[in-house]
Motif scaffolding. Structure first.
Motif, mmCIF file in Angstrom:
data_model
loop_
_atom_site.group_PDB
_atom_site.id
_atom_site.type_symbol
_atom_site.label_atom_id
_atom_site.label_comp_id
_atom_site.label_asym_id
_atom_site.label_seq_id
_atom_site.Cartn_x
_atom_site.Cartn_y
_atom_site.Cartn_z
ATOM 1 N N GLU A 1 14.566 25.538 52.179
ATOM 2 C CA GLU A 1 14.120 24.153 52.118
ATOM 3 C C GLU A 1 13.178 23.996 50.927
ATOM 4 O O GLU A 1 12.659 24.970 50.392
ATOM 5 N N HIS A 2 12.978 22.756 50.504
ATOM 6 C CA HIS A 2 12.054 22.425 49.416
ATOM 7 C C HIS A 2 12.483 23.034 48.079
ATOM 8 O O HIS A 2 11.645 23.553 47.331
ATOM 9 N N LEU A 3 13.755 22.957 47.779
ATOM 10 C CA LEU A 3 14.202 23.363 46.448
ATOM 11 C C LEU A 3 13.803 22.301 45.429
ATOM 12 O O LEU A 3 13.648 21.120 45.758
ATOM 13 N N GLY A 4 13.646 22.738 44.177
ATOM 14 C CA GLY A 4 13.308 21.818 43.105
ATOM 15 C C GLY A 4 14.485 21.601 42.176
ATOM 16 O O GLY A 4 15.648 21.739 42.564
ATOM 17 N N GLY A 5 14.178 21.295 40.940
ATOM 18 C CA GLY A 5 15.220 21.017 39.965
ATOM 19 C C GLY A 5 15.921 22.269 39.477
ATOM 20 O O GLY A 5 15.517 23.395 39.764
ATOM 21 N N PRO A 6 16.996 22.111 38.718
ATOM 22 C CA PRO A 6 17.748 23.255 38.177
ATOM 23 C C PRO A 6 16.873 24.124 37.280
ATOM 24 O O PRO A 6 15.975 23.636 36.590
ATOM 25 N N LEU B 1 -4.594 22.069 43.599
ATOM 26 C CA LEU B 1 -4.099 22.293 42.242
ATOM 27 C C LEU B 1 -2.755 22.997 42.250
ATOM 28 O O LEU B 1 -1.849 22.635 41.484
ATOM 29 N N GLN B 2 -2.588 23.984 43.129
ATOM 30 C CA GLN B 2 -1.309 24.695 43.144
ATOM 31 C C GLN B 2 -0.174 23.788 43.585
ATOM 32 O O GLN B 2 0.928 23.824 43.027
ATOM 33 N N ARG B 3 -0.426 22.916 44.546
ATOM 34 C CA ARG B 3 0.625 21.996 44.967
ATOM 35 C C ARG B 3 0.916 20.951 43.892
ATOM 36 O O ARG B 3 2.075 20.562 43.693
ATOM 37 N N PHE B 4 -0.119 20.489 43.212
ATOM 38 C CA PHE B 4 0.079 19.522 42.143
ATOM 39 C C PHE B 4 1.004 20.104 41.075
ATOM 40 O O PHE B 4 1.938 19.438 40.600
ATOM 41 N N LEU B 5 0.778 21.362 40.697
ATOM 42 C CA LEU B 5 1.576 21.990 39.650
ATOM 43 C C LEU B 5 2.973 22.346 40.149
ATOM 44 O O LEU B 5 3.972 22.096 39.464
ATOM 45 N N ILE B 6 3.064 22.916 41.344
ATOM 46 C CA ILE B 6 4.362 23.341 41.872
ATOM 47 C C ILE B 6 5.294 22.151 42.066
ATOM 48 O O ILE B 6 6.505 22.248 41.816
ATOM 49 N N ASP B 7 4.737 21.032 42.467
ATOM 50 C CA ASP B 7 5.596 19.880 42.750
ATOM 51 C C ASP B 7 6.209 19.256 41.504
ATOM 52 O O ASP B 7 7.087 18.392 41.614
ATOM 53 N N PHE B 8 5.784 19.682 40.315
ATOM 54 C CA PHE B 8 6.510 19.244 39.124
ATOM 55 C C PHE B 8 7.934 19.791 39.130
ATOM 56 O O PHE B 8 8.824 19.206 38.502
ATOM 57 N N THR B 9 8.160 20.882 39.833
ATOM 58 C CA THR B 9 9.518 21.425 39.928
ATOM 59 C C THR B 9 10.387 20.614 40.880
ATOM 60 O O THR B 9 11.598 20.802 40.915
ATOM 61 N N ARG B 10 9.774 19.691 41.647
ATOM 62 C CA ARG B 10 10.510 18.939 42.668
ATOM 63 C C ARG B 10 10.691 17.477 42.298
ATOM 64 O O ARG B 10 11.083 16.653 43.135
#
Length: 300
Positions: free
Chosen positions: A144-149, A229-238
Motif C-alpha cells: 500500500e502507499h505506492l508513489g510515482g514511477p 519533515l520525513q513525511r513532508f519529503l516522502i510524500d513528494f513521491t506520492r
C-alpha cells in the motif's frame, strides 16, 4: 532487469465472516509495541505506569478518531461538505491524523489525572517511533502507499498477477510492460518505516549517548519535527495521482500540509520548552512525581 524490490503481496483475506487486512493488524500491533516500550521507560524512571496506561487507553480512542477525521477536510474540499463522513468508518485513514488524535486525547487524559506532561510525552516519543516502524510492516505486506514511477533500488516492482492493495488496482497487469514488471513505483511505506527506525535511533542517542541536556518535552518536540519533515519529503513521491496518490490541496498533498504543520510546530515547541522547562534529571523527575524508590526497594 532492474535492481528493485519485488515480492508477492498478502491481499485482504477472510476469516469466517470477517475480511482482514494486515494493514489494520499491524497498525494495532504497532500501537501495542509503542505502548509497551513507552510504559517500560515511564516505569523505569519511577513514575506510575498504571496512570500512564490509562492515558494510553484514551490515546487509542483519539487515534482512531483522528486517523479518520484528518482526511475529511481534503475530502470535503473535493466533494463538498457531508456530515455523515464524520461517522463513516469505511473512508480513508491517516497515520498523521492518528498521531494528532492520540496525542490530543492522551494530553487531555493526563491533565484529568494530574500528570505532568513532560515525562509522559518524552517516553511517548520513543513509542511513536517504534509504533511507526511496526505499523508500516502491514503496509509493506499488502503493498500500500505506492508513489510515482521510479528506478530507485528501493522501489517496488509489480509483477504480472500480483494483487496489491485495492487503491493500486489500476497498476496491476497480466502482461509485463517494463522489463519483467507491470511497473516500478516508489515504496513510500518502506521509506517511512526506515526513516522512523533512524528517528528512534537518533532519539535513543540523544538520551543515552549524546550527553545533551534536554528539557522536559523537548524529546517529544524532536520526534514531532522529525516525523513531520520525513513525511513532508516522502510524500513528494506520492504526488502522482494517476497511481492512487493522496488528494492534493494546491501544490501539495493534504498529508504534506499536515506534516509541514507538525514540523513547524515541533521546532517552535522545542524552542519554547527550552526557555520554560527544567533539564531532565532524576532529581527533577522526583519533583515531577516519580518515586525515589520502587516498591521492591530498588532505586528509580
Amino acid at each position: 532487469m532492474f535492481a528493485v524490490i519485488s515480492y508477492p503481496p498478502i491481499p485482504i483475506f477472510e476469516i469466517g465472516p470477517l475480511r482482514m487486512s494486515l494493514h489494520g493488524v499491524f497498525a494495532g500491533v504497532g500501537f501495542l509495541a509503542g505502548a509497551y516500550y513507552g510504559t517500560r521507560r515511564y516505569r523505569d524512571r519511577g513514575f506510575d505506569a498504571n496512570l500512564f496506561q490509562s492515558v494510553l487507553t484514551w490515546a487509542l480512542v483519539g487515534a482512531l478518531l483522528g486517523a479518520r477525521w484528518l482526511t475529511l477536510p481534503a475530502y470535503w474540499a473535493e466533494n463538498g461538505f457531508d456530515a455523515g463522513e464524520l461517522i463513516n468508518i469505511g473512508g480513508n485513514y491517516s497515520i498523521l491524523g492518528g498521531f494528532a488524535g492520540g496525542i490530543a486525547a492522551g494530553i487531555w487524559r493526563a491533565h484529568r489525572l494530574g500528570l505532568r506532561l513532560g515525562p509522559a510525552v518524552d517516553v511517548a516519543a520513543f513509542g511513536l517511533a517504534i509504533g511507526t516502524v511496526v505499523g508500516r510492516i502491514g503496509d509493506l505486506a499488502i503493498v500500500e502507499h505506492l508513489g510515482g514511477p521510479t528506478r530507485f533500488a528501493l522501489g517496488y516492482g509489480i509483477r504480472p498477477g500480483y494483487d496489491v492493495a485495492p487503491q493500486h488496482d489500476r497498476l496491476e497487469c497480466v502482461t509485463a510492460t517494463v522489463g519483467e514488471f507491470c511497473g516500478i513505483y516508489h515504496h513510500a511505506a518502506l521509506y517511512d518505516m526506515l526513516a522512523a527506525a533512524v528517528c528512534f535511533g537518533f532519539l535513543y542517542w540523544l538520551v543515552f549517548r549524546s550527553g545533551a541536556r534536554l528539557r522536559y518535552g523537548q524529546l517529544f518536540a524532536v520526534w514531532m519535527a522529525w516525523y513531520g519533515l520525513q513525511r513532508f519529503l516522502i510524500d513528494f513521491t506520492r504526488l502522482a495521482l494517476d497511481v492512487g496518490g493522496d488528494r492534493t490541496l494546491g501544490a501539495l498533498t493534504w498529508s504534506q500540509w499536515s506534516a509541514l504543520a507538525a514540523t513547524v510546530g515541533g521546532v517552535a515547541l522545542f524552542l519554547w520548552l527550552g526557555r520554560r522547562n527544567p533539564v531532565v534529571t532524576p532529581e527533577n523527575d522526583r519533583a515531577y512525581g516519580a518515586a525515589s524508590l520502587r516498591e521492591d526497594g530498588s532505586g528509580s
